[in-house]
Motif scaffolding. Structure first.
Motif, PDB file in Angstrom:
ATOM      1  N   LEU A  40       0.829  -1.207   0.000  1.00 26.41           N
ATOM      2  CA  LEU A  40       0.000   0.000   0.000  1.00 26.41           C
ATOM      3  C   LEU A  40       0.864   1.258   0.000  1.00 26.41           C
ATOM      4  O   LEU A  40       0.569   2.234  -0.704  1.00 26.41           O
ATOM      5  N   VAL A  41       1.942   1.254   0.779  1.00 24.93           N
ATOM      6  CA  VAL A  41       2.839   2.410   0.826  1.00 24.93           C
ATOM      7  C   VAL A  41       3.552   2.585  -0.516  1.00 24.93           C
ATOM      8  O   VAL A  41       3.667   3.711  -1.037  1.00 24.93           O
ATOM      9  N   VAL A  42       4.029   1.491  -1.095  1.00 23.28           N
ATOM     10  CA  VAL A  42       4.677   1.564  -2.411  1.00 23.28           C
ATOM     11  C   VAL A  42       3.721   2.127  -3.451  1.00 23.28           C
ATOM     12  O   VAL A  42       4.102   2.959  -4.293  1.00 23.28           O
ATOM     13  N   THR A  43       2.458   1.713  -3.392  1.00 25.33           N
ATOM     14  CA  THR A  43       1.474   2.190  -4.367  1.00 25.33           C
ATOM     15  C   THR A  43       1.249   3.687  -4.231  1.00 25.33           C
ATOM     16  O   THR A  43       1.161   4.410  -5.234  1.00 25.33           O
ATOM     17  N   LEU A  44       1.142   4.171  -2.993  1.00 21.80           N
ATOM     18  CA  LEU A  44       1.003   5.621  -2.782  1.00 21.80           C
ATOM     19  C   LEU A  44       2.223   6.373  -3.302  1.00 21.80           C
ATOM     20  O   LEU A  44       2.100   7.426  -3.944  1.00 21.80           O
ATOM     21  N   VAL A 231      16.327   2.703 -13.389  1.00 22.22           N
ATOM     22  CA  VAL A 231      15.870   1.369 -13.785  1.00 22.22           C
ATOM     23  C   VAL A 231      16.896   0.809 -14.759  1.00 22.22           C
ATOM     24  O   VAL A 231      16.908   1.182 -15.942  1.00 22.22           O
ATOM     25  N   PRO A 232      17.785  -0.068 -14.316  1.00 19.76           N
ATOM     26  CA  PRO A 232      18.852  -0.565 -15.193  1.00 19.76           C
ATOM     27  C   PRO A 232      18.327  -1.485 -16.286  1.00 19.76           C
ATOM     28  O   PRO A 232      17.216  -2.025 -16.199  1.00 19.76           O
ATOM     29  N   ASP A 233      19.145  -1.690 -17.292  1.00 26.49           N
ATOM     30  CA  ASP A 233      18.760  -2.531 -18.416  1.00 26.49           C
ATOM     31  C   ASP A 233      18.434  -3.955 -17.980  1.00 26.49           C
ATOM     32  O   ASP A 233      17.563  -4.617 -18.572  1.00 26.49           O
ATOM     33  N   ALA A 234      19.118  -4.460 -16.964  1.00 19.44           N
ATOM     34  CA  ALA A 234      18.866  -5.827 -16.502  1.00 19.44           C
ATOM     35  C   ALA A 234      17.434  -5.988 -15.992  1.00 19.44           C
ATOM     36  O   ALA A 234      16.814  -7.045 -16.169  1.00 19.44           O
ATOM     37  N   ILE A 235      16.899  -4.934 -15.371  1.00 16.78           N
ATOM     38  CA  ILE A 235      15.517  -4.982 -14.884  1.00 16.78           C
ATOM     39  C   ILE A 235      14.546  -4.933 -16.060  1.00 16.78           C
ATOM     40  O   ILE A 235      13.532  -5.647 -16.086  1.00 16.78           O
ATOM     41  N   VAL A 236      14.846  -4.108 -17.046  1.00 20.79           N
ATOM     42  CA  VAL A 236      14.005  -4.056 -18.249  1.00 20.79           C
ATOM     43  C   VAL A 236      13.969  -5.427 -18.917  1.00 20.79           C
ATOM     44  O   VAL A 236      12.899  -5.921 -19.326  1.00 20.79           O
ATOM     45  N   ASP A 237      15.132  -6.089 -19.002  1.00 21.31           N
ATOM     46  CA  ASP A 237      15.187  -7.429 -19.595  1.00 21.31           C
ATOM     47  C   ASP A 237      14.360  -8.420 -18.771  1.00 21.31           C
ATOM     48  O   ASP A 237      13.663  -9.277 -19.335  1.00 21.31           O
ATOM     49  N   ALA A 269      12.114   0.489  -4.620  1.00 23.02           N
ATOM     50  CA  ALA A 269      13.535   0.754  -4.367  1.00 23.02           C
ATOM     51  C   ALA A 269      13.709   1.967  -3.465  1.00 23.02           C
ATOM     52  O   ALA A 269      14.506   1.960  -2.512  1.00 23.02           O
ATOM     53  N   TYR A 270      12.946   3.033  -3.745  1.00 13.19           N
ATOM     54  CA  TYR A 270      13.039   4.245  -2.931  1.00 13.19           C
ATOM     55  C   TYR A 270      12.696   3.947  -1.471  1.00 13.19           C
ATOM     56  O   TYR A 270      13.386   4.406  -0.554  1.00 13.19           O
ATOM     57  N   LEU A 271      11.636   3.178  -1.251  1.00  7.27           N
ATOM     58  CA  LEU A 271      11.224   2.862   0.120  1.00  7.27           C
ATOM     59  C   LEU A 271      12.330   2.129   0.865  1.00  7.27           C
ATOM     60  O   LEU A 271      12.511   2.324   2.077  1.00  7.27           O
ATOM     61  N   ASP A 272      13.084   1.305   0.147  1.00  2.00           N
ATOM     62  CA  ASP A 272      14.183   0.567   0.779  1.00  2.00           C
ATOM     63  C   ASP A 272      15.459   1.381   0.885  1.00  2.00           C
ATOM     64  O   ASP A 272      16.483   0.877   1.355  1.00  2.00           O
ATOM     65  N   GLY A 273      15.414   2.640   0.408  1.00  6.70           N
ATOM     66  CA  GLY A 273      16.591   3.503   0.531  1.00  6.70           C
ATOM     67  C   GLY A 273      17.612   3.323  -0.571  1.00  6.70           C
ATOM     68  O   GLY A 273      18.787   3.649  -0.394  1.00  6.70           O
ATOM     69  N   ALA A 278      16.285  -3.017  -8.029  1.00 10.05           N
ATOM     70  CA  ALA A 278      16.965  -4.309  -7.968  1.00 10.05           C
ATOM     71  C   ALA A 278      15.967  -5.433  -8.248  1.00 10.05           C
ATOM     72  O   ALA A 278      14.750  -5.218  -8.301  1.00 10.05           O
ATOM     73  N   ASP A 279      16.497  -6.649  -8.419  1.00 10.35           N
ATOM     74  CA  ASP A 279      15.638  -7.795  -8.732  1.00 10.35           C
ATOM     75  C   ASP A 279      14.511  -7.975  -7.723  1.00 10.35           C
ATOM     76  O   ASP A 279      13.381  -8.292  -8.092  1.00 10.35           O
ATOM     77  N   GLY A 280      14.824  -7.772  -6.450  1.00 10.49           N
ATOM     78  CA  GLY A 280      13.816  -7.993  -5.419  1.00 10.49           C
ATOM     79  C   GLY A 280      12.596  -7.095  -5.549  1.00 10.49           C
ATOM     80  O   GLY A 280      11.502  -7.463  -5.090  1.00 10.49           O
ATOM     81  N   ASP A 281      12.763  -5.938  -6.164  1.00 11.53           N
ATOM     82  CA  ASP A 281      11.629  -5.024  -6.330  1.00 11.53           C
ATOM     83  C   ASP A 281      10.564  -5.596  -7.265  1.00 11.53           C
ATOM     84  O   ASP A 281       9.394  -5.206  -7.190  1.00 11.53           O
ATOM     85  N   LEU A 282      10.950  -6.536  -8.119  1.00 13.31           N
ATOM     86  CA  LEU A 282       9.990  -7.141  -9.036  1.00 13.31           C
ATOM     87  C   LEU A 282       8.894  -7.910  -8.312  1.00 13.31           C
ATOM     88  O   LEU A 282       7.840  -8.180  -8.884  1.00 13.31           O
TER      89      LEU A 282
END
Length: 405
Positions: A40-44, A231-237, A269-273, A278-282
């Protein structure tokens, strides 16, 4: 983190820290809702809208109020919709005093038109009369006055919506499509959490910590800091790979939904500082790419297979746990001897092994800084099924179950 000005960067970091503290406090207060609160926080932060879908009595409204109440200086609006809700009740009633003078004017204060954050309960019961205005409000943050004239621009950052059921009919489906994030909630599954909930009803707990964030700081995060996350290219891929995997399973999301989802990755990513996705944000995409709850497990598996191998294994263990619960249901009415034999030969060891493996997976994920949300959810199911086995199959006193889990 994004802004080049050191003072702005420091302010952005402080806002992220405050939001993380809020997530932690609400996660402690609402059992088994840590992933819900964070999402919910990420969505806001992404400036998007969310849907919390689940049965009555699962704290949907309370979570929304508690979260939005932490934003100091924000105008908050809440409504419970019905098929008879008039647009003027949502966006501004007619000014009776002005009408007596021959003027047709609406009063916007305290309505959706002036809200920075909103909670809309039973969103799919929106009346036909209010449908177009609600869509304009959610899509474009505008309201067209009853008397005509220039549209009113609304300061809405994001809306949290809730429903007990999925929409029926094309009108409701139009609103459903505009809710980027969809989160399922259920009743508590972990017996120890349920016991804590019961105890909280009779105790008088100390006042919990209450971190807040200023509206101006949140706005700056939404408009400046989050969009600045790289947003790095690896995330886009990875996103392209995920889209292809889901399309092979005939799970199709619109291009608009995929594009909007990028903002969620940046917000996570911003919420995590962090200044880079990164991959985990997916993992947040597990709440974005399904249309019906039946599709959610498939989406979750595809996402976690891509980014979180320990969570993927946890979902495989969930299949074992569900299979054992199905067997327990099928044995209803059998003798205690037959049930005990089944527990000894099949259920006990498999549940125990699943529990131990989940503990190791959680430790590995936490140590690597990966999300434990999926693992925690499966652990809750394991504990719930084991509690059923102890009480229903072995006749263990329910009051002693918690100590044995």
């Amino acid at each position: 983190m994004g802004p080049q000005d050191p003072q702005r960067a420091s302010a952005a970091q402080d806002t992220a820290e405050r939001l993380r503290a809020i997530v932690g406090e609400l996660s402690d207060r609402f059992y088994e809702r840590a992933d819900v609160v964070r999402t919910l926080v990420v969505t806001l932060l992404a400036g998007q809208h969310s849907l919390v879908l689940g049965p009555p009595g699962t704290a949907k409204s309370e979570m929304a109020r508690e979260l939005t109440g932490r934003i100091v200086g924000a105008s908050y609006w809440e409504i419970l919709l019905s098929k008879f809700t008039a647009p003027t009740r949502m966006f501004g009633p007619i000014d009776v005093a002005a009408l007596a003078r021959g003027e047709y004017r609406q009063v916007y204060d305290g309505r959706a038109t002036t809200a920075h954050v909103a909670f809309i309960d039973e969103i799919f019961k929106c009346s036909t009369a209010a449908l177009n205005e609600t869509l304009g409000y959610l899509n474009e943050r505008i309201y067209h006055p009853e008397s005509g004239g220039a549209p009113v621009h609304c300061p809405l950052i994001g809306a949290i919506t809730a429903s007990n059921e999925l929409p029926e009919g094309e009108d409701s489906a139009a609103i459903y499509d505009r809710l980027l994030v969809r989160i399922e909630v259920t009743y508590l599954e972990d017996p120890s959490n349920f016991a804590a909930l019961v105890r909280s009803a009779v105790g008088r707990p100390a006042a919990p910590a209450r971190t807040t964030v200023e509206l101006s700081a949140l706005r700056q995060a939404v408009t400046e800091a989050v969009p600045a996350v790289d947003v790095p290219d690896a995330i886009v891929d990875a996103v392209c790979t995920l889209r292809a995997a889901l399309r092979r399973r005939e799970l199709i999301a619109s291009d608009r939904r995929w594009r909007q989802a990028v903002g969620l990755l940046q917000a996570s990513a911003y919420l995590d500082g962090r200044s880079v996705v990164a991959d985990g944000d997916l993992s947040v995409l597990t709440h974005v790419l399904w249309n019906s709850p039946a599709q959610r497990p498939t989406v979750e598996r595809e996402v976690l297979q891509l980014v979180n191998p320990d969570a993927k294994e946890a979902l495989d263990l969930a299949d074992t746990i569900e299979e054992l619960e199905t067997q327990l249901d099928a044995m209803a009415g059998q003798s205690r001897e037959a049930l005990s034999e089944w527990v000894i030969k099949k259920a006990h060891n498999r549940l125990a092994m699943a529990g131990k493996r989940l503990e190791r997976l959680r430790a590995e994920a936490a140590g690597a800084g990966r999300s434990t949300a999926a693992i925690d959810r499966v652990t809750g199911r394991q504990r719930a099924v084991r509690a059923r086995v102890l009480t229903e199959a072995l006749g263990v006193d329910a009051s002693t179950v918690r100590a044995q889990l």
